[in-house]
Design an enzyme around this catalytic site. Structure first.
Site, mmCIF file in Angstrom:
data_model
loop_
_atom_site.group_PDB
_atom_site.id
_atom_site.type_symbol
_atom_site.label_atom_id
_atom_site.label_comp_id
_atom_site.label_asym_id
_atom_site.label_seq_id
_atom_site.Cartn_x
_atom_site.Cartn_y
_atom_site.Cartn_z
ATOM 1 N N HIS A 83 -64.968 -147.666 -72.994
ATOM 2 C CA HIS A 83 -65.427 -148.155 -71.695
ATOM 3 C C HIS A 83 -66.375 -147.177 -71.007
ATOM 4 C CE1 HIS A 83 -62.094 -145.863 -69.586
ATOM 5 N NE2 HIS A 83 -63.016 -145.809 -68.646
ATOM 6 N N ASP A 136 -59.796 -148.880 -77.027
ATOM 7 C CA ASP A 136 -60.742 -148.185 -76.150
ATOM 8 C C ASP A 136 -61.172 -146.864 -76.781
ATOM 9 O OD1 ASP A 136 -62.282 -147.593 -73.962
ATOM 10 O OD2 ASP A 136 -60.612 -147.324 -72.559
ATOM 11 N N SER A 233 -62.039 -140.375 -67.608
ATOM 12 C CA SER A 233 -62.004 -141.309 -68.729
ATOM 13 C C SER A 233 -62.522 -140.675 -70.012
ATOM 14 C CB SER A 233 -62.836 -142.544 -68.412
ATOM 15 O OG SER A 233 -62.187 -143.370 -67.484
#
Length: 276
Positions: A83, A136, A233
């Site tokens: 992402h 992910d 992230s």
């Protein structure tokens, strides 16, 4: 929502391996900046496999353009969250970003130490679904090998590092307060690996998310207070010196009953090996 900071590009330029070996042997000083929520200052010399992904064109000069984290898992292989390379994070297709860099060995993003590498190749998991958030993972391949000391081993299926209750550390340069206050220097927070049942209860498939134990692992504290957040992230979750997860998503940051959810490294190790 995924814990999105902002993310990626490919470019071709190969710095000298000799320069890397010299620069990365110098310890980076810790600073007194504020950090990863509920955490404390870390030093890249203690976690040399922790890297920053950056694009100054998209995110400015102030913090070297950092928007996501990652981890070095092989001589030329860096893993991060898929992402991070999404249009939602970058504001454009990642292939249009022309100054993507992997920054290794830079503790304080306001400085110029360490080494910046444009990836020679990028692979983003085509099976990643933003809605269910499974898979992910993305792999950035460097054009030059880094020293072995700057890599971390991935925890495989059945590794005791995934056992509930294990002490874990998450690293990043992201939001330290949950209000957009980003760290300039690397931070780490100590959390615990949680049982899948805890995360399934927290994220049963409602609007807040759907926890899938096959592809995810979660970590936090029962009362909250320590967690990854926006800007972290793709960063590493480490147990017993092994990489068990990458910061992926969660509801809020450091909220009681809403633990952080990470990409389960054992579930994507074959993909990393195939594309690293």
């Amino acid at each position: 929502m995924p814990r999105s900071p902002r993310s990626l590009l490919i470019a071709l330029a190969v710095p000298l391996a000799a320069a890397l070996a010299i620069v990365l042997t110098a310890p980076a000083p810790a600073t007194a900046d504020r950090v990863v929520i509920g955490g404390h200052p870390a030093r890249t010399v203690e976690a040399p496999w922790t890297v920053a992904l950056a694009s100054r064109a998209l995110f400015g000069e102030k913090r070297s353009g950092q928007f996501c984290g990652g981890a070095v898992v092989g001589p030329t292989a860096v893993v991060t969250a898929a992402h991070c390379l999404s249009r939602g994070v970058l504001g454009k297709d990642w292939r249009e970003v022309r100054d993507l860099k992997v920054i290794i060995g830079r503790n304080d993003l306001r400085k110029k130490d360490g080494v910046e590498y444009p990836p020679a190749r990028v692979w983003v998991n085509p099976a990643y679904e933003g809605d269910n958030r499974a898979g992910d993972i993305a792999v950035l391949t460097l054009g030059v090998a880094v020293p072995a000391a700057y890599t971390i081993r991935m925890a495989g299926t059945g590794d005791q590092a995934y056992r509930p209750g294990e002490r874990a550390a998450v690293y990043g340069w992201g939001d330290t307060e949950g209000d957009g206050t980003y760290a300039s220097s690397l931070r780490t927070a100590t959390v615990r690996v949680l049982a899948d049942s805890v995360c399934e209860s927290a994220y049963p498939g409602n609007a807040e998310g759907d926890y899938d134990p096959r592809s995810m692992v979660c970590a936090g504290l029962p009362d909250g207070g320590r967690d990854a957040c926006q800007g972290d992230s793709g960063g590493p979750l480490v147990v017993r010196g092994r990489l068990v997860g990458l910061v992926s998503w969660g509801s809020g940051c450091a909220v009681a009953g809403r633990p952080g959810v990470y990409t389960r490294i054992s579930s994507v190790a074959d993909l990393v090996a195939a594309h690293g």
